[in-house]
Scaffold this motif. Structure first.
Motif, mmCIF file in Angstrom:
data_model
loop_
_atom_site.group_PDB
_atom_site.id
_atom_site.type_symbol
_atom_site.label_atom_id
_atom_site.label_comp_id
_atom_site.label_asym_id
_atom_site.label_seq_id
_atom_site.Cartn_x
_atom_site.Cartn_y
_atom_site.Cartn_z
ATOM 1 N N GLY A 158 47.519 10.369 -6.285
ATOM 2 C CA GLY A 158 48.089 11.048 -6.988
ATOM 3 C C GLY A 158 47.221 12.092 -7.402
ATOM 4 N N THR A 159 47.863 12.707 -8.766
ATOM 5 C CA THR A 159 46.947 13.916 -9.046
ATOM 6 C C THR A 159 45.585 13.375 -9.802
ATOM 7 N N THR A 160 45.645 12.302 -10.485
ATOM 8 C CA THR A 160 44.614 11.632 -11.095
ATOM 9 C C THR A 160 43.459 11.344 -10.170
ATOM 10 N N ASP A 161 43.825 10.939 -9.187
ATOM 11 C CA ASP A 161 42.806 10.484 -7.808
ATOM 12 C C ASP A 161 42.157 11.768 -7.378
ATOM 13 N N ILE A 162 43.185 12.743 -7.087
ATOM 14 C CA ILE A 162 42.828 13.961 -6.442
ATOM 15 C C ILE A 162 41.566 14.771 -7.292
ATOM 16 N N ILE A 163 41.617 14.706 -8.523
ATOM 17 C CA ILE A 163 40.798 15.629 -9.368
ATOM 18 C C ILE A 163 39.442 14.547 -9.488
ATOM 19 N N ALA A 164 39.675 13.275 -9.601
ATOM 20 C CA ALA A 164 38.409 12.398 -9.598
ATOM 21 C C ALA A 164 37.660 12.882 -8.365
ATOM 22 N N ARG A 165 38.429 12.542 -7.278
ATOM 23 C CA ARG A 165 37.437 12.837 -6.112
ATOM 24 C C ARG A 165 37.003 14.169 -5.886
ATOM 25 N N VAL A 166 37.685 15.409 -6.253
ATOM 26 C CA VAL A 166 36.972 16.763 -6.188
ATOM 27 C C VAL A 166 35.766 16.798 -7.098
ATOM 28 N N ILE A 167 35.842 16.223 -7.882
ATOM 29 C CA ILE A 167 34.695 16.271 -8.941
ATOM 30 C C ILE A 167 33.536 15.348 -8.518
ATOM 31 N N ALA A 168 33.745 14.191 -8.022
ATOM 32 C CA ALA A 168 32.681 13.027 -7.801
ATOM 33 C C ALA A 168 31.503 13.376 -7.048
ATOM 34 N N ASP A 169 31.688 14.113 -5.945
ATOM 35 C CA ASP A 169 30.932 14.329 -4.915
ATOM 36 C C ASP A 169 29.812 15.394 -5.503
ATOM 37 N N PRO A 170 30.252 16.906 -6.109
ATOM 38 C CA PRO A 170 29.526 17.675 -6.661
ATOM 39 C C PRO A 170 28.507 17.195 -8.096
ATOM 40 N N ARG A 212 30.121 20.045 -16.740
ATOM 41 C CA ARG A 212 30.736 21.431 -17.081
ATOM 42 C C ARG A 212 30.079 22.534 -16.181
ATOM 43 N N LYS A 213 28.831 22.228 -15.816
ATOM 44 C CA LYS A 213 28.137 22.914 -14.665
ATOM 45 C C LYS A 213 28.941 22.787 -13.367
ATOM 46 N N VAL A 214 29.383 21.853 -13.152
ATOM 47 C CA VAL A 214 30.151 21.718 -11.687
ATOM 48 C C VAL A 214 31.250 22.453 -11.876
ATOM 49 N N LEU A 215 32.033 22.357 -12.954
ATOM 50 C CA LEU A 215 33.192 23.068 -12.992
ATOM 51 C C LEU A 215 33.022 24.711 -13.264
ATOM 52 N N GLN A 216 31.680 25.072 -13.243
ATOM 53 C CA GLN A 216 31.706 26.645 -12.967
ATOM 54 C C GLN A 216 31.591 27.143 -11.458
ATOM 55 N N GLU A 217 31.290 25.952 -10.489
ATOM 56 C CA GLU A 217 31.448 26.351 -9.057
ATOM 57 C C GLU A 217 32.698 26.872 -8.498
ATOM 58 N N PRO A 218 32.807 28.040 -7.923
ATOM 59 C CA PRO A 218 34.056 28.597 -7.703
ATOM 60 C C PRO A 218 34.869 27.640 -6.616
ATOM 61 N N ILE A 229 34.829 24.464 -6.484
ATOM 62 C CA ILE A 229 35.352 23.388 -7.196
ATOM 63 C C ILE A 229 36.702 23.955 -7.988
ATOM 64 N N ARG A 230 36.482 25.010 -8.818
ATOM 65 C CA ARG A 230 37.466 25.535 -9.443
ATOM 66 C C ARG A 230 38.704 25.609 -8.646
ATOM 67 N N LYS A 231 38.597 26.115 -7.527
ATOM 68 C CA LYS A 231 39.664 26.541 -6.846
ATOM 69 C C LYS A 231 40.492 25.275 -6.249
ATOM 70 N N ARG A 232 39.699 24.332 -5.865
ATOM 71 C CA ARG A 232 40.225 22.849 -5.411
ATOM 72 C C ARG A 232 41.048 22.399 -6.671
ATOM 73 N N ILE A 233 40.627 22.349 -7.726
ATOM 74 C CA ILE A 233 41.332 21.846 -8.851
ATOM 75 C C ILE A 233 42.591 22.779 -9.267
ATOM 76 N N GLU A 234 42.290 24.078 -9.018
ATOM 77 C CA GLU A 234 43.581 24.823 -9.509
ATOM 78 C C GLU A 234 44.663 24.990 -8.389
ATOM 79 N N ASP A 235 43.911 24.816 -7.368
ATOM 80 C CA ASP A 235 45.116 24.593 -6.193
ATOM 81 C C ASP A 235 46.155 23.327 -6.454
#
Length: 322
Positions: free
Chosen positions: A39-51, A272-278, A280-286
């Motif tokens: 689901g969306t919750t899981d997707i966002i958690a996994r996008v953010i976890a590695d970086p 917040r630093k990770v969220l500045q990475e283009p 990562i932002r794109k993967r979440i915004e997608d």
């Protein structure tokens, strides 16, 4: 023990705590998702976890613990040691809607956790089957519902979830009468809306968008700060005079109550630093989501405000889990 000795003990303990906070993290961090994978919750958690793990210097390991509309996983997070090594993903369902509707909810969302950061927020959308009589636009949609009170039903991911509660908020503001049909998740509800077994659904945008793009569902209104690039012709609830319904789903990080401020601040700064990475932002915004990345205090206020809103909805609509 004399005063000088006592002060020495206090200073030693403070020094030890400071050293522990300064060394954080020195082992892997667990990030618990209170829903099943995919689901969306899981997707966002996994996008953010590695970086995030790379930024902190220790792996961030995602685990899923679904059940009870997110309550089981949230309860598990609340019971962990408050040292920053056991974190959870917080959603509107776990922090507001389920606690608001369930008087026996096993945790207090305002006192059981330490808010760290809101990662992202996702728009919600009312979508109807194209054969629905009011599918032309929002005005036609509302007129059809008001003309036939109680004759139409809507599907949600389940009783007490954000989709159910947001539609009840919509009903409370418009006076429209509809029948709620709860499902075991958004997927089955979407399938029935596409098959015209139910005329409409309120859902998170990421899961509904593919059906909307394929014209198997028609978007009527979105809960978002402004019109979305992917749905430029669909008005926000604010535009149709229903600003209180303009509430998005959020996906944040929390820990058990009592986490040290230094640990919370370090985690917040890293996210917040990770969220500045283009990338990562794109993967979440997608996914259809909007980057947030706020302070712990701001996220705490968001949780408090959402809980208060849905407590009012429950009271006004006389909602129960039955």
């Amino acid at each position: 023990m004399d005063r000088r000795s006592w002060m020495g003990v206090v200073l030693a303990l403070a020094s030890t705590a400071a050293m522990a906070d300064a060394s954080f993290p020195n082992k892997p961090i667990r990030l618990l998702v209170p829903f099943a994978a995919g689901g969306t919750t899981d997707i966002i958690a996994r996008v953010i976890a590695d970086p995030l793990g790379k930024e902190l210097g220790q792996p961030v390991i995602v685990e899923n613990r679904g059940g009870g509309g997110g309550v089981i996983g949230a309860l598990e997070t609340s019971r962990q040691k408050a040292d920053g090594y056991n974190l959870g993903i917080a959603t509107v369902s776990t922090m507001a809607t389920n606690p608001a509707i369930n008087p026996k909810n096993p945790y207090d969302p305002l006192t059981a956790f330490t808010p760290v950061v809101n990662i992202a927020a996702t728009p919600n959308v009312i979508a109807v089957n194209p054969k629905f009589a009011g599918a032309a636009n929002y005005k036609a949609f509302e007129a059809e519902l008001k003309k036939n009170p109680g004759q139409y039903s809507y599907g949600s991911s389940g009783t007490g979830g954000i989709q159910h509660m947001l539609m009840e908020l919509y009903k409370s503001l418009t006076g429209i009468e509809m029948i709620h049909v709860p499902y075991r998740g958004a997927g089955p509800a979407l399938n029935d809306a596409v098959a015209n077994q139910i005329p409409m659904i309120l859902d998170n945008l990421p899961s509904a968008l593919p059906f909307i793009k394929d014209k198997r569902l028609t978007a009527i209104a979105v809960a978002a700060p402004e019109r979305l690039a992917v749905l430029p012709d669909v008005p926000t609830f604010k535009e149709v005079g229903l600003e209180p319904v303009n509430r998005m789903a959020f996906y944040g990080i929390i820990g058990p109550k009592g986490m040290p401020k230094e640990v919370v601040d370090k985690l917040n700064a890293a996210v917040r630093k990770v969220l500045q990475e283009p990338a990562i932002r794109k993967r979440i915004e997608d996914t259809g989501s909007v980057i947030v990345g706020n302070t712990p205090e701001q996220f705490a206020k968001e949780c408090k405000d959402e809980f208060a809103i849905y407590k009012q909805v429950v009271a006004k609509q006389k909602l129960t889990l039955e």
